[in-house]
Write an enzyme that holds these catalytic residues in place. Structure first.
Site, PDB file in Angstrom:
ATOM      1  N   ASP A  90      -3.315  -7.235  -3.223  1.00 33.80           N
ATOM      2  CA  ASP A  90      -2.034  -7.660  -3.722  1.00 33.80           C
ATOM      3  C   ASP A  90      -1.856  -7.335  -5.027  1.00 33.80           C
ATOM      4  O   ASP A  90      -1.641  -8.260  -5.885  1.00 33.80           O
ATOM      5  CB  ASP A  90      -1.954  -9.262  -3.304  1.00 33.80           C
ATOM      6  CG  ASP A  90      -0.530  -9.597  -3.548  1.00 33.80           C
ATOM      7  OD1 ASP A  90       0.370  -8.987  -3.345  1.00 33.80           O
ATOM      8  OD2 ASP A  90      -0.462 -11.052  -3.828  1.00 33.80           O
TER       9      ASP A  90
ATOM     10  N   LEU B 231      -6.256  12.322   7.117  1.00 38.35           N
ATOM     11  CA  LEU B 231      -7.412  12.187   7.994  1.00 38.35           C
ATOM     12  C   LEU B 231      -7.704  12.310   9.210  1.00 38.35           C
ATOM     13  O   LEU B 231      -8.734  12.791   9.877  1.00 38.35           O
ATOM     14  CB  LEU B 231      -7.827  10.645   7.539  1.00 38.35           C
ATOM     15  CG  LEU B 231      -8.825   9.947   8.169  1.00 38.35           C
ATOM     16  CD1 LEU B 231     -10.355  10.780   7.617  1.00 38.35           C
ATOM     17  CD2 LEU B 231      -9.072   8.533   7.769  1.00 38.35           C
ATOM     18  N   GLY B 232      -6.356  12.245  10.048  1.00 39.37           N
ATOM     19  CA  GLY B 232      -6.433  12.299  11.378  1.00 39.37           C
ATOM     20  C   GLY B 232      -6.756  11.048  12.263  1.00 39.37           C
ATOM     21  O   GLY B 232      -7.396  11.373  13.422  1.00 39.37           O
TER      22      GLY B 232
ATOM     23  N   HIS C 213       3.242  -8.054  -3.909  1.00 35.70           N
ATOM     24  CA  HIS C 213       4.391  -8.587  -3.162  1.00 35.70           C
ATOM     25  C   HIS C 213       5.322  -9.111  -4.095  1.00 35.70           C
ATOM     26  O   HIS C 213       6.620  -9.217  -3.416  1.00 35.70           O
ATOM     27  CB  HIS C 213       3.883  -9.971  -2.401  1.00 35.70           C
ATOM     28  CG  HIS C 213       3.467 -10.943  -3.431  1.00 35.70           C
ATOM     29  ND1 HIS C 213       2.364 -11.679  -3.637  1.00 35.70           N
ATOM     30  CD2 HIS C 213       4.413 -11.968  -4.208  1.00 35.70           C
ATOM     31  CE1 HIS C 213       2.138 -12.498  -4.563  1.00 35.70           C
ATOM     32  NE2 HIS C 213       3.612 -12.585  -4.806  1.00 35.70           N
TER      33      HIS C 213
ATOM     34  N   GLY D 158       7.553 -17.713  -8.536  1.00 33.68           N
ATOM     35  CA  GLY D 158       7.805 -16.892  -9.859  1.00 33.68           C
ATOM     36  C   GLY D 158       6.668 -16.694 -10.718  1.00 33.68           C
ATOM     37  O   GLY D 158       6.823 -15.561 -11.679  1.00 33.68           O
ATOM     38  N   ASN D 159       5.487 -17.353 -10.498  1.00 35.31           N
ATOM     39  CA  ASN D 159       4.298 -17.268 -11.557  1.00 35.31           C
ATOM     40  C   ASN D 159       3.591 -16.013 -11.017  1.00 35.31           C
ATOM     41  O   ASN D 159       2.598 -15.727 -11.541  1.00 35.31           O
ATOM     42  CB  ASN D 159       3.453 -18.446 -10.971  1.00 35.31           C
ATOM     43  CG  ASN D 159       3.620 -19.622 -12.289  1.00 35.31           C
ATOM     44  OD1 ASN D 159       3.964 -20.927 -11.879  1.00 35.31           O
ATOM     45  ND2 ASN D 159       3.702 -19.091 -13.586  1.00 35.31           N
ATOM     46  N   SER D 160       3.861 -15.236  -9.700  1.00 32.00           N
ATOM     47  CA  SER D 160       3.176 -14.304  -9.325  1.00 32.00           C
ATOM     48  C   SER D 160       2.796 -13.212 -10.334  1.00 32.00           C
ATOM     49  O   SER D 160       4.285 -12.770 -10.665  1.00 32.00           O
ATOM     50  CB  SER D 160       3.595 -13.910  -7.745  1.00 32.00           C
ATOM     51  OG  SER D 160       3.271 -14.834  -6.802  1.00 32.00           O
TER      52      SER D 160
END
Length: 420
Positions: A181, A325-326, A151, A266-268
């Site tokens: 993530d 894959l379909g 993210h 902001g720590n992500s």
């Protein structure tokens, strides 16, 4: 007042009244009001992916002294032993050596995302800045690889990375895995000076499987987009199933490490460390509610390690030879799963006749739970993963199929086709 100072009006000092002796003594507790600076509007109980805010991202301070890992471990362990022996209530008093050793491996990430919105004059677009963090996890002869959250980089039109010496360079998204993530961004070594290369280093990864509840935890990241900062706490819980909204609007659930070390916007993508300075988790989300304090979450590094390596080593396939894959799928979210007693995964609502999926025996109503050995829960994550497979590749897909009112697991081998 414009100068942000508060001046109290002058009053004549009052004479103290003569104090009467008390028969007993008690403890008076003073209540303090805390002034909080609130960024954004928070409504209800929400899990936040913590990389979407603020336009300023600065690197951490360059430590004056760098010590060797063995010295950090020995001194830290000795300090911990003394602290525990002398004062059981104070487990951590100084983590500065651990931080100095780890800080060269942590970066700040700044992104620009183009967002569209409707106005009276029609659809308009605007570049929105965001800030996150990253961990240097690998280096080759040509590139530096940095792990972060999906993210943090999803939908970005521009990425820059700021290192510990405040050098800022352009970065590119190497690969993403929305279902966990996780993402990897790369920086060309040719864009870095010799001084910067000497100042930074690859992080030491630990073993999150050996982490225990109650052990100390140190979080480092680009909190609020102001540059690297440090928070300290403990491992609060393990294997917490946390559901968050993905960048595509889907709900993703993963088993995470819970900590009371503050995880702020902001720590992500930043590091959760043990007292040896080893990365045990990648900071991801925080739980925000007026009734809750100290509930942050990190992706266990033992879970992330193989995914990160996969993102580094695999290459996207040219569209002319891309696997097909379909099928068309719909996400079976936690809510849908609970309401209809269905396994979580990708509900197959359409199978293209004659496609690879059709030939392998995948049928409408099947639920895909794993693709090529990796658990998968959203259709978007499946499409993202298929970018790295060429036509003709053989993969195993795990399905849940309805039989006599129950879901039965089965595995099919699929030879991927090519889109006509």
């Amino acid at each position: 007042m414009d100068n942000n100072y508060y001046y109290a009006p002058y009053e004549e000092p009052k004479k103290e009244k003569e104090k009467k002796p008390r028969k007993r003594f008690g403890v008076t507790l003073a209540k303090c009001a805390a002034l909080a600076l609130v960024f954004g509007l928070i409504s209800g109980t929400v899990f936040y992916g913590t990389g979407y805010i603020f336009q300023k991202a600065a690197g951490g301070e360059n430590p004056n002294t760098v010590v060797q890992p063995a010295k950090v471990e020995a001194e830290t362990e000795g300090k911990m032993t003394n602290i525990i022996r002398n004062n059981v209530s104070s487990v951590i008093s100084d983590v500065s050596q651990v931080v100095e050793e780890a800080m060269p491996s942590i970066v700040s990430i700044t992104s620009l995302t183009v967002q569209q919105y409707n106005t009276f004059w029609g659809t308009m677009s605007q570049e929105t800045p965001g800030a996150g963090s990253g961990i240097i996890v690998a280096q080759t002869e040509d590139e530096l690889f940095i792990a972060t959250n999906n993210h943090v980089v999803a939908g970005t039109s521009e990425l820059t990375v700021c290192f510990v010496d405040n050098t800022t360079v352009a970065a590119q998204v190497k690969g993403t895995d929305p279902s966990t993530d996780l993402a990897v961004v790369s920086v060309k070594l040719s864009d870095l000076s010799a001084d910067t290369l000497n100042a930074i280093k690859v992080a030491v990864l630990g073993d999150s499987e050996s982490v225990k509840v109650g052990q100390p935890a140190i979080a480092i990241g680009n909190a609020m987009g102001y540059g690297q900062s440090v928070t300290v706490g403990y491992i609060s819980a393990l294997n917490r199933e946390v559901s968050v909204e993905g960048t595509d609007g889907s709900i993703v659930t993963n088993a995470l490490i819970q900590t009371d070390a503050a995880i702020n916007p902001g720590n992500s993508g930043g590091a959760l460390l043990n007292v040896k300075g080893e990365v045990i988790g990648i900071n991801s989300v925080k739980y925000s509610d007026t009734k809750v304090e100290g509930m942050g979450y990190a992706i266990p590094i033992s879970t992330a390690d193989s995914i990160i390596n996969d993102l580094i080593t695999r290459e996207k396939v040219d569209e002319s030879n891309l696997a097909y894959l379909g099928i068309h799928g719909v996400d079976v979210t936690d809510e849908v799963s609970g309401s209809y007693n269905m396994p979580k995964g990708i509900f197959v609502d359409q199978v293209v006749e004659g496609s690879a999926a059709d030939q392998a025996g995948i049928r409408r109503g099947d639920i895909i739970t794993s693709f090529d050995g990796r658990e998968i829960s959203t259709y978007e994550a499946l499409l993202q993963r298929m970018q790295y497979y060429a036509a003709g590749a053989q993969v195993e897909i795990v399905l849940q199929s309805a039989q006599a009112g129950e879901y039965v697991e089965r595995t099919v081998s699929v030879t991927m086709g090519r889109r006509n």
